[in-house]
Design an enzyme around this catalytic site. Structure first.
Site, PDB file in Angstrom:
ATOM      1  N   TYR A 103     -39.951 -26.375  20.804  1.00  0.00           N
ATOM      2  CA  TYR A 103     -41.003 -25.771  19.991  1.00  0.00           C
ATOM      3  C   TYR A 103     -41.816 -26.913  19.380  1.00  0.00           C
ATOM      4  O   TYR A 103     -41.369 -27.604  18.481  1.00  0.00           O
ATOM      5  CB  TYR A 103     -40.418 -24.918  18.872  1.00  0.00           C
ATOM      6  CG  TYR A 103     -39.673 -23.680  19.322  1.00  0.00           C
ATOM      7  CD1 TYR A 103     -39.835 -23.152  20.599  1.00  0.00           C
ATOM      8  CD2 TYR A 103     -38.807 -23.023  18.456  1.00  0.00           C
ATOM      9  CE1 TYR A 103     -39.150 -22.020  20.997  1.00  0.00           C
ATOM     10  CE2 TYR A 103     -38.132 -21.885  18.831  1.00  0.00           C
ATOM     11  CZ  TYR A 103     -38.299 -21.376  20.104  1.00  0.00           C
ATOM     12  OH  TYR A 103     -37.624 -20.256  20.496  1.00  0.00           O
ATOM     13  N   GLY A 130     -44.262  -5.971  23.925  1.00  0.00           N
ATOM     14  CA  GLY A 130     -44.323  -5.058  25.057  1.00  0.00           C
ATOM     15  C   GLY A 130     -44.673  -3.629  24.734  1.00  0.00           C
ATOM     16  O   GLY A 130     -44.527  -2.751  25.591  1.00  0.00           O
ATOM     17  N   LEU A 165     -41.554  -6.604  18.354  1.00  0.00           N
ATOM     18  CA  LEU A 165     -42.730  -5.771  18.600  1.00  0.00           C
ATOM     19  C   LEU A 165     -43.369  -6.097  19.953  1.00  0.00           C
ATOM     20  O   LEU A 165     -44.518  -5.749  20.197  1.00  0.00           O
ATOM     21  CB  LEU A 165     -43.770  -5.963  17.483  1.00  0.00           C
ATOM     22  CG  LEU A 165     -43.379  -5.434  16.107  1.00  0.00           C
ATOM     23  CD1 LEU A 165     -44.487  -5.708  15.095  1.00  0.00           C
ATOM     24  CD2 LEU A 165     -43.087  -3.942  16.156  1.00  0.00           C
TER      25      LEU A 165
END
Length: 288
Positions: free
Chosen positions: A63, A217, A215
Site C-alpha cells: 500500500y 459490487g 459496499l
C-alpha cells in the site's frame, strides 16, 4: 463516547481482537499509491482508531508502497501490547501504480523483511498470503510453492501466524494440509455471498474470516435498497453493511478503512446498531 465493545471479540491466532478493526489501505494516496494528501490527518485517524479501542489493524507494505506501514509506525510505535498488526504479501506495485503478482521466494522473503523494517517489528503477528492468479478475484491453482516460502519464514521466527487472501475454498483446504491458517480475507458482503459456505466452514473450525469491500459490487438498485434500510434505522449505508456482517457470523472480523476521523467514528458506531429481523429480510432480498 464511541465504544466498540459491543461488537465482541474473536481469536486471531493466539491473539484476541475486537471484531471491529481498521483497514489502513485508504491512508495512502489516490489508487493506494504514493503519499497521503494530508499526512497529519492520516496519523490522526490511526491514533483515533486505537484510542477508540481498535486493536486489529490491517495493512500491507504494497500500500503506497511502504506508505501505510510507515504511517502506522510513526503514529503508533511503540505499539500497545494488545495491538495486532496484520499485513499481506504476494503482490507489488508497478511504476504506473499497477498491481502485480510477487510470488517468487525472493519476492516473498523481501516483502516480509520490508514489512518488518517499515513497521519496526522483530516479528509479524499475522501475514496473509495474497493470491494474484486473476485480477478479477479468486482463481483456482495450487498455492503450495509460495506458501512453502511463507512457512519457512514462519519457522525462522519472522512470522507468528499465516493467513490467506483472495483464495478459493480448495486453496484453503490445500493450505491447511501444510500450515495452520488463522484467517481468510476475501471480498464478501450483503450482495456478494460466494463465500457463504466458506464462512460457515471456517466458523466451525474457529478460524477468522475478514471480508473486504463491504459496499463493493452493489448495483444501483441494490444500493438504493440498502439505503432504504439504513434510512429506516437512522443509520448510514456503511453502518448497515458492517452490522449485517457482524450479525452474519461470529468469526467475521471487520476492517473498514477511511482517511477521515469523522467517518472512522461513524464506522465504529456500527457496534451499537442491531438489525431487526425485518431489516435482515430486506437486505437478504437484495440478492434474490
Amino acid at each position: 463516547m464511541i465504544s466498540i465493545e459491543k461488537s465482541g471479540t474473536y481469536a486471531l491466532g493466539t491473539r484476541t481482537v475486537k471484531r471491529l478493526g481498521y483497514g489502513a489501505m485508504q491512508l495512502a494516496g489516490p489508487g493506494v499509491f504514493g503519499p497521503p494528501k494530508d499526512k497529519a490527518a492520516a496519523l490522526e485517524v490511526l491514533r483515533a482508531a486505537v484510542a477508540a479501542g481498535v486493536n486489529h489493524i490491517d495493512t500491507s507494505d504494497f500500500y503506497g508502497p511502504h506508505v501505510t506501514n510507515q504511517l502506522i509506525r510513526e503514529a503508533l510505535h511503540p505499539y500497545r501490547d494488545d495491538l495486532t498488526l496484520v499485513t499481506k504479501i504476494g503482490a507489488r506495485r508497478g511504476d504506473d501504480a499497477s498491481w502485480l503478482p510477487a510470488f517468487s521466494a525472493q519476492a516473498l522473503t523481501q516483502a516480509v523483511h520490508d514489512n518488518l523494517r517499515n513497521l519496526n517489528l522483530d516479528v509479524l503477528d499475522v501475514v496473509n498470503l495474497r493470491i494474484m492468479f486473476s485480477a478479477h478475484g479468486p482463481a483456482e491453482g495450487s498455492i503450495a510453492e509460495p506458501l512453502t516460502t511463507l512457512a519457512e519464514l514462519q519457522q525462522q521466527g519472522l512470522v507468528r501466524h499465516i493467513g490467506l487472501s483472495n483464495v478459493t475454498a480448495a486453496q484453503v483446504a490445500e493450505a491447511q494440509k501444510m500450515v495452520s491458517v488463522v484467517c481468510v480475507q476475501n471480498m464478501y458482503n450483503i450482495v456478494n455471498r460466494g463465500d457463504d459456505a466458506l464462512v460457515d466452514a471456517l466458523a466451525r473450525q474457529g478460524i477468522a474470516y475478514v471480508p473486504f469491500f463491504p459496499l463493493g459490487g452493489f448495483t444501483p438498485l441494490q444500493s438504493s435498497g440498502l439505503q432504504a434500510v439504513a434510512d429506516s434505522l437512522g443509520a448510514t449505508a456503511m453502518q448497515v453493511a458492517l452490522v449485517w456482517l457482524l450479525q452474519r457470523s461470529p468469526n467475521i472480523l471487520l476492517i473498514p478503512g477511511t482517511s477521515s476521523v469523522a467517518h472512522l467514528q461513524q464506522n465504529l458506531a456500527a457496534a451499537d446498531l442491531v438489525l431487526p429481523p425485518e431489516a435482515i429480510a430486506a437486505l437478504n432480498a437484495l440478492v434474490d
